[in-house]
Design a protein around this motif. Structure first.
Motif, PDB file in Angstrom:
ATOM      1  N   ARG A 231       0.933  -1.093  -0.250  1.00  0.00           N
ATOM      2  CA  ARG A 231       0.013  -0.048  -0.010  1.00  0.00           C
ATOM      3  C   ARG A 231       0.900   1.341   0.040  1.00  0.00           C
ATOM      4  NH1 ARG A 231      -5.090   1.360   4.045  1.00  0.00           N
ATOM      5  NH2 ARG A 231      -5.658   3.296   3.173  1.00  0.00           N
ATOM      6  N   PHE A 289      -2.841   5.987   0.450  1.00  0.00           N
ATOM      7  CA  PHE A 289      -1.951   4.830   0.350  1.00  0.00           C
ATOM      8  C   PHE A 289      -0.846   4.817   1.357  1.00  0.00           C
ATOM      9  CE2 PHE A 289      -4.528   4.487  -3.567  1.00  0.00           C
ATOM     10  CZ  PHE A 289      -4.766   3.118  -3.724  1.00  0.00           C
ATOM     11  N   GLY A 293      -1.180   3.753   5.158  1.00  0.00           N
ATOM     12  CA  GLY A 293      -0.264   2.700   5.194  1.00  0.00           C
ATOM     13  C   GLY A 293       0.761   2.548   6.061  1.00  0.00           C
TER      14      GLY A 293
END
Length: 390
Positions: A231, A289, A293
């Motif tokens: 990610r 992301f 993440g």
């Protein structure tokens, strides 16, 4: 209540501080940019202190103290050989570790020299120093330090992402100042386009959670769809695209400035500021992301009793990224203005090459991505024992 209070304080403090500088004075404008850097720095230093120094008062002691204990114990036993049978290393009996609130961590073969801290020497047996962590540490305590060392390269490679994110409040706004800000009879303030970064986050979070994760789950077999490292890597790729988008917009802007004869005029070119939306939108997608993440990665991979510390380190990347961005800008300005040249980023951007600055950040981000991929491939996830409550 805390969220409401934070939401009320932070924007007011930053606005109040920035209002003290005179936008018509070039020196004051430069100092205002420095103010935002220090403002972000102080916020994250506060978060860092809350996750490190303050946790000294927590049960189980400070994580930094335990790290120092492992280093000192291993140094004192530098001449002692680590046993091949890892079951001979010191660990407390039972399912829970000696560190309150932490599960036991399984031994790993990496960084074997640190295992000396958990090696029971003849001196330990004679002095019965099993209760002195400065002389003898548990396997779990040693593994805590190993995890921090393994996580460090991942942490370091996310700093460049923060440097990209810093462009939202610096070079993107400078670029917007020399674009056509008129939409009908309304003038759009360049700084307000950062709203599209926020909109992008609001769009991508549900899109990721409800659509991308179920699709990815079918291919990867992972419950979360993507691993935290995957990610974050996707976010780093998107951040490169954001810089490429900004560079392409600037190339087009300079082309229009040349065709309109505006190169030596400090004025906006007839190109809509809305062309900046894609770069803001890509930065917002990259945030979803990489940033989320990153938070998840440092929480899951951190030792149970070091989660606050690791979360604090994750926040420090924001400050470091802002300063790296400033350092790059300073270096670029210094070298590109040699010999009397206006440089890449002069006061009149129509005479400069802001696009080259964006290409440079994109190039640095690409190299950083390669390093990140290498670190991710070599990274070994932690193995914690499972508590049996039956």
């Amino acid at each position: 209540m805390i969220a409401l209070g934070t939401g009320g304080i932070k924007p007011c403090v930053s606005s109040f501080g920035a209002d003290q500088f005179d936008d018509t004075d070039p020196a004051e404008r430069a100092k205002k940019g420095s103010f935002f850097n220090w403002f972000y720095f102080c916020i994250n230093i506060g978060a860092f202190i809350s996750g490190t120094i303050i946790v000294i008062s927590k049960p189980g002691g400070s994580p930094l103290t335990r790290v120092c204990q492992v280093v000192i114990a291993a140094f004192h036993k530098w001449h002692i050989d680590v046993p091949h049978d890892t079951s001979l290393l010191y660990e407390v009996d039972g399912q829970t570790s000696a560190i309150e609130g932490s599960r036991k961590l399984e031994h790993t073969d990496e960084l074997r020299f640190l295992d000396r801290a958990a090696t029971i020497s003849s001196a330990d047996l004679k002095s019965e120093s099993f209760t002195d962590p400065w002389k003898l540490c548990t396997v779990t305590q040693v593994e805590e330090l190993k995890i921090l060392i393994r996580m460090f390269p991942i942490w370091a490679t996310t700093i460049i992402f923060s440097a990209v994110y810093a462009q939202n409040s610096s070079m993107f706004i400078e670029q917007g100042m020399v674009l056509d800000k008129r939409i009908g009879s309304f003038n759009i303030p360049p700084a307000s386009l950062s709203t599209f970064d926020v909109i992008s986050v609001m769009v991508w979070v549900p899109l990721y959670d409800r659509i991308l994760v179920p699709i990815a789950r079918k291919f990867t077999g992972r419950e979360k769809g993507f691993s935290e490292l995957q990610r974050m890597g996707i976010g780093l790729v998107l951040s490169i695209f954001a810089m490429v988008s900004a560079a392409l917009v600037e190339l087009k802007r300079l082309e229009i400035a040349m065709s309109e004869g505006l190169i030596h005029e400090k004025t906006a070119v007839p190109m809509s500021i809305l062309w900046q939306i894609p770069q803001y939108f890509l930065v917002g997608a990259a945030e979803v992301f990489t940033c989320i993440g990153q938070v998840e990665f440092f929480y899951d991979q951190a030792p149970d009793a070091m989660r606050s510390l690791c979360s604090a380190f994750a926040l420090v990347t924001v400050s470091l990224g802002s300063y790296i961005s400033s350092i790059i800008l300073t270096v670029v300005s210094y070298f590109t203005t040699q010999g009397g040249d206006p440089g890449w980023i002069p006061d009149n951007l129509n005479e400069g090459h802001l696009d080259r600055f964006f290409w440079l950040i994109a190039g640095i981000s690409f190299v950083n991505l390669i390093v990140y991929i290498g670190c991710s491939i070599r990274y070994k996830y932690k193995k914690a024992s499972r508590l049996n409550f039956m």
